[in-house]
Design a protein around this motif. Structure first.
Motif, PDB file in Angstrom:
ATOM      1  N   ARG A   1      -0.091  -3.930  -2.431  1.00 13.93           N
ATOM      2  CA  ARG A   1      -0.302  -3.542  -1.030  1.00 13.93           C
ATOM      3  C   ARG A   1       0.750  -2.522  -0.593  1.00 13.93           C
ATOM      4  O   ARG A   1       0.421  -1.526   0.062  1.00 13.93           O
ATOM      5  N   GLN A   2       1.995  -2.768  -0.952  1.00 13.87           N
ATOM      6  CA  GLN A   2       3.072  -1.838  -0.579  1.00 13.87           C
ATOM      7  C   GLN A   2       2.842  -0.452  -1.189  1.00 13.87           C
ATOM      8  O   GLN A   2       3.023   0.569  -0.515  1.00 13.87           O
TER       9      GLN A   2
ATOM     10  N   GLU B   1      -0.215   1.253   0.388  1.00 16.91           N
ATOM     11  CA  GLU B   1       0.121   1.672   1.746  1.00 16.91           C
ATOM     12  C   GLU B   1       0.974   2.938   1.727  1.00 16.91           C
ATOM     13  O   GLU B   1       0.800   3.832   2.552  1.00 16.91           O
TER      14      GLU B   1
ATOM     15  N   ARG C   1      -3.763  -4.403  10.939  1.00 17.16           N
ATOM     16  CA  ARG C   1      -3.426  -2.978  11.101  1.00 17.16           C
ATOM     17  C   ARG C   1      -3.108  -2.303   9.765  1.00 17.16           C
ATOM     18  O   ARG C   1      -3.676  -1.269   9.424  1.00 17.16           O
ATOM     19  N   GLY C   2      -2.195  -2.895   8.985  1.00 22.99           N
ATOM     20  CA  GLY C   2      -1.786  -2.290   7.717  1.00 22.99           C
ATOM     21  C   GLY C   2      -2.939  -2.173   6.738  1.00 22.99           C
ATOM     22  O   GLY C   2      -3.109  -1.129   6.085  1.00 22.99           O
TER      23      GLY C   2
ATOM     24  N   GLU D   1      -5.388   0.548   7.749  1.00 19.43           N
ATOM     25  CA  GLU D   1      -4.883   1.881   7.410  1.00 19.43           C
ATOM     26  C   GLU D   1      -5.124   2.185   5.934  1.00 19.43           C
ATOM     27  O   GLU D   1      -5.515   3.303   5.578  1.00 19.43           O
TER      28      GLU D   1
END
Length: 203
Positions: A17-18, A21, A105-106, A109
């Motif tokens: 995920r990091q 993102e 939200r994350g 995106e």
């Protein structure tokens, strides 16, 4: 051993995920995810068949939330169309949109801005097409229930309804609108939308 496996899987998902993102799907490699998670690159494939499956698993919560929203309004759990006349319906729509964006939200995106190269890169278009068909079926069911309403709405207008929803989400995300201001914007937008539909449907 099972707890250890779940711990590794969870760590891979967090790191993935990091990376998604920060760099997006196409510029993230399974090797760097494995290295950041502290496991061998071969071991990561014991948990996820490929990068696309891993990407799906990362964004699954927001995919499920968007699907639930579609079914709640127009699908298998769709409310009666006359509910559009109530304040309760307006408030529930606002609360739903606010909760979706604040909670996910994350992930939104990642899904909307960083999915290029994955099988979800056309998610908006595919969701919009499916939403159009679901809404048409819902209109047909409502027409049988309430023969006096007007449901002869073009596919293109129904299509635009979902396009605008995604545009709204994208703008709120890109401009990092604070929650309080977002609630006011969503109130006006959804009120505008509901009043427009009521005028077309004649309820």
């Amino acid at each position: 051993m099972q707890v250890l496996k779940e711990d590794i899987r969870s760590r891979v998902l967090t790191v993935a995920r990091q990376q998604f993102e920060r760099k997006g799907y196409s510029k993230t490699s399974m090797r760097e995810i494995a290295e950041s998670a502290g496991i061998g690159v071969g071991n990561i494939y014991n948990y996820f068949t490929n990068k696309d499956e891993l990407f799906h698993e990362v964004v699954r919560p927001v995919l499920c939330a968007l699907e639930a929203m579609l079914q709640e309004h127009h699908g298998i759990r769709g409310e009666d169309i006359m509910m559009m006349r109530s304040e309760k319906y307006l408030k529930s729509c606002i609360d739903e949109y606010v909760a979706l964006i604040t909670k996910h939200r994350g992930l939104m995106e990642i899904l909307l801005f960083r999915a290029q190269g994955s099988s979800l890169e056309r998610f908006r278009e595919n969701y919009t097409d499916r939403s159009t068909e679901v809404v048409k079926a819902w209109f047909a069911a409502m027409q049988k229930k309430h023969p006096d309403i007007n449901t002869s709405v073009s596919d293109f207008i129904i299509h635009l309804h979902t396009v605008w929803m995604f545009t709204l989400f994208e703008e709120l995300l890109m401009h990092s609108v604070p929650k309080q201001e977002m609630e006011a914007i969503l109130h006006d937008y959804i009120l505008f939308e509901i009043q427009g539909w009521r005028a077309i449907i004649k309820i």
